[in-house]
Write an enzyme that holds these catalytic residues in place. Sequence first.
Site, PDB file in Angstrom:
ATOM      1  N   CYS A  36     -10.003  -6.620   3.164  1.00 36.00           N
ATOM      2  CA  CYS A  36     -10.456  -5.495   4.034  1.00 36.00           C
ATOM      3  C   CYS A  36     -11.956  -5.514   3.616  1.00 36.00           C
ATOM      4  O   CYS A  36     -12.736  -4.773   4.873  1.00 36.00           O
ATOM      5  CB  CYS A  36      -9.905  -4.104   3.550  1.00 36.00           C
ATOM      6  SG  CYS A  36     -10.397  -3.912   1.776  1.00 36.00           S
ATOM      7  N   HIS A  48       4.312 -10.458   2.439  1.00 34.25           N
ATOM      8  CA  HIS A  48       3.410 -11.205   3.251  1.00 34.25           C
ATOM      9  C   HIS A  48       2.629 -11.921   2.075  1.00 34.25           C
ATOM     10  O   HIS A  48       1.931 -13.094   2.465  1.00 34.25           O
ATOM     11  CB  HIS A  48       2.325 -10.744   3.992  1.00 34.25           C
ATOM     12  CG  HIS A  48       1.509  -9.806   3.673  1.00 34.25           C
ATOM     13  ND1 HIS A  48       0.198 -10.065   3.639  1.00 34.25           N
ATOM     14  CD2 HIS A  48       1.420  -8.463   3.533  1.00 34.25           C
ATOM     15  CE1 HIS A  48      -0.621  -9.137   3.135  1.00 34.25           C
ATOM     16  NE2 HIS A  48       0.100  -8.004   2.885  1.00 34.25           N
ATOM     17  N   SER A  68       4.775  -6.974  -2.110  1.00 35.31           N
ATOM     18  CA  SER A  68       4.352  -6.794  -0.550  1.00 35.31           C
ATOM     19  C   SER A  68       4.808  -8.361  -0.172  1.00 35.31           C
ATOM     20  O   SER A  68       4.551  -9.302  -0.699  1.00 35.31           O
ATOM     21  CB  SER A  68       2.941  -6.616  -0.476  1.00 35.31           C
ATOM     22  OG  SER A  68       2.730  -6.835   1.016  1.00 35.31           O
ATOM     23  N   ASN A  87      -6.585  -9.209  -7.270  1.00 31.88           N
ATOM     24  CA  ASN A  87      -6.311  -9.863  -6.270  1.00 31.88           C
ATOM     25  C   ASN A  87      -7.782 -10.493  -5.902  1.00 31.88           C
ATOM     26  O   ASN A  87      -7.857 -11.518  -5.025  1.00 31.88           O
ATOM     27  CB  ASN A  87      -6.039  -9.189  -5.133  1.00 31.88           C
ATOM     28  CG  ASN A  87      -7.039  -7.760  -4.847  1.00 31.88           C
ATOM     29  OD1 ASN A  87      -6.941  -7.065  -6.069  1.00 31.88           O
ATOM     30  ND2 ASN A  87      -7.528  -7.735  -3.868  1.00 31.88           N
ATOM     31  N   THR A  89       1.010  -0.998  -0.006  1.00 31.10           N
ATOM     32  CA  THR A  89       0.049  -0.045  -0.005  1.00 31.10           C
ATOM     33  C   THR A  89       0.823   1.277   0.016  1.00 31.10           C
ATOM     34  O   THR A  89       0.643   2.327  -0.873  1.00 31.10           O
ATOM     35  CB  THR A  89      -0.953  -0.099   1.298  1.00 31.10           C
ATOM     36  OG1 THR A  89      -1.658  -1.159   1.052  1.00 31.10           O
ATOM     37  CG2 THR A  89      -1.782   1.280   1.194  1.00 31.10           C
ATOM     38  N   THR A 114      14.420   4.505   9.807  1.00 34.09           N
ATOM     39  CA  THR A 114      15.136   3.255   9.995  1.00 34.09           C
ATOM     40  C   THR A 114      14.598   2.141   9.245  1.00 34.09           C
ATOM     41  O   THR A 114      13.360   1.610   9.734  1.00 34.09           O
ATOM     42  CB  THR A 114      15.539   3.118  11.545  1.00 34.09           C
ATOM     43  OG1 THR A 114      15.915   4.235  12.098  1.00 34.09           O
ATOM     44  CG2 THR A 114      16.465   1.916  11.566  1.00 34.09           C
TER      45      THR A 114
HETATM   46  N1  PLP Z   1      -2.482  -4.666  -3.849  1.00 33.87           N
HETATM   47  C1  PLP Z   1      -3.170  -5.686  -3.899  1.00 33.87           C
HETATM   48  C2  PLP Z   1      -3.357  -6.235  -5.471  1.00 33.87           C
HETATM   49  C3  PLP Z   1      -3.219  -6.712  -2.847  1.00 33.87           C
HETATM   50  O1  PLP Z   1      -3.846  -7.711  -2.924  1.00 33.87           O
HETATM   51  C4  PLP Z   1      -2.702  -5.919  -1.653  1.00 33.87           C
HETATM   52  C5  PLP Z   1      -3.258  -6.789  -0.612  1.00 33.87           C
HETATM   53  O2  PLP Z   1      -4.510  -7.210  -0.108  1.00 33.87           O
HETATM   54  C6  PLP Z   1      -2.221  -4.583  -1.563  1.00 33.87           C
HETATM   55  C7  PLP Z   1      -2.076  -4.031  -2.833  1.00 33.87           C
HETATM   56  C8  PLP Z   1      -1.704  -4.136  -0.368  1.00 33.87           C
HETATM   57  O3  PLP Z   1      -0.499  -4.761   0.075  1.00 33.87           O
HETATM   58  P1  PLP Z   1      -0.194  -4.668   1.718  1.00 33.87           P
HETATM   59  O4  PLP Z   1      -1.096  -5.386   2.448  1.00 33.87           O
HETATM   60  O5  PLP Z   1       1.452  -5.016   1.696  1.00 33.87           O
HETATM   61  O6  PLP Z   1      -0.332  -3.093   2.130  1.00 33.87           O
END
Ligand code: PLP
Length: 375
Positions: free
Chosen positions: A326, A201, A199, A151, A72, A237
């Site tokens: 979310c 995770h 990202s 996603n 994000t 940092t």
């Molecule tokens: N972009 C997409 C396509 C995602 O699936 C997600 C996570 O759900 C994000 C951005 C956000 O990533 P982060 O959780 O690292 O902020």
Amino acid sequence: MKKVYLDNASTTAIRPEVIEEMTKVMAEDYGNPSSTHSFGRNAKSVLELSRKAIAKELNVPAQEIIFTSCGTEADNWILRSAVKDLKVTRIITSKIEHHAVLHTVMLLEKEFAIQVDYVAVKPDGSIDITNLVELLANPAKTLVSLMHVNNEVGTVLDLARVGQICKEHNVLFHSDTVQSIGKQVLDLQEIPIDFIAASAHKFHGPKGVGFAFVRKNSGLQPMFFGGEQEKGLRAGTEAVHQIAGMAKALTLSYAKLDQEKKYIQGLKTYLLEQLTASLPGFIVNGDANGFYNILNVLLPFAADKTAMILFHLDMKGIAVSRGSACQSGSIRPSHVLAEMLSLEDLKKPSLRISFSHYNTKEDIDLLIDALKGLQ
Ligand code: PLP
């Protein structure tokens, strides 16, 4: 009760080797990478080796990788600085982007009075490239921001093709590659692209860390101030252990890609077979041949089942999603499905099932059994 985790587009389990690496860095390399003493130099070395490892996987110079706190943040930074500092006056994006892009673009539209054009989305969830080319006929200083893998429904953008189109029209190209990094090889020397966001995770690394790829001499300016970290582009940092974990996770994901991809693809095929056998009448949302770890289906259930379906599955220990994480606690329809489904279908239950190599066919059998019980 066996717990079943089928929500890997939301987040993934950390690989044990990654936990080991992070624990080691936390215990041994706790110096501040900006300090000049040996503790600092050790941490700095972990940081730069991690950057090199990530850059190598994407075939780019290490200085083009900038660490951030998440995907994000990377999306926000790139979009905001493109408008504020690169003087982009128009953004072309789509209504099926993640909110990290969509909400940022809407805010920038209000704040800077930029023009925002939404490229048409086809019924299968793919981007209408002909419409993109039509929009690009307008000569305004433009950034195109289109995600690689969606996603929610797993539709895939042809990055090389869109990159080429952007290059021919002399516009900037950003892609949210959060769902594809670590799951598909991306050679950024081959793809004409200016910025990507990733990202950790999502590829079996830790939460709270990500990176931006920013092409050299892009002119991007920082979003945060107060430190010279990341060549002044991202003050604060660096989270050394997180970054080391992210690099380890990415390296492992690409080292095992062929084998894990084949395995996961097999699980998706098996799920489609089982759905066909047990819940005929289901419909794939998006493209049935979309990305290999995501399947979004409209179930042949009445609309009154929608609100409770995730709860019922959760009671049986099964984690799936209605859309992006979310929104999973709310019954607001997904903004992505809203672009593809009729109003009537939107009210019916859709599920996003997303896999990793940790899943098994037994997980799918348990999901199917639970769904049959809800009919
Ligand atoms: N972009 C997409 C396509 C995602 O699936 C997600 C996570 O759900 C994000 C951005 C956000 O990533 P982060 O959780 O690292 O902020």
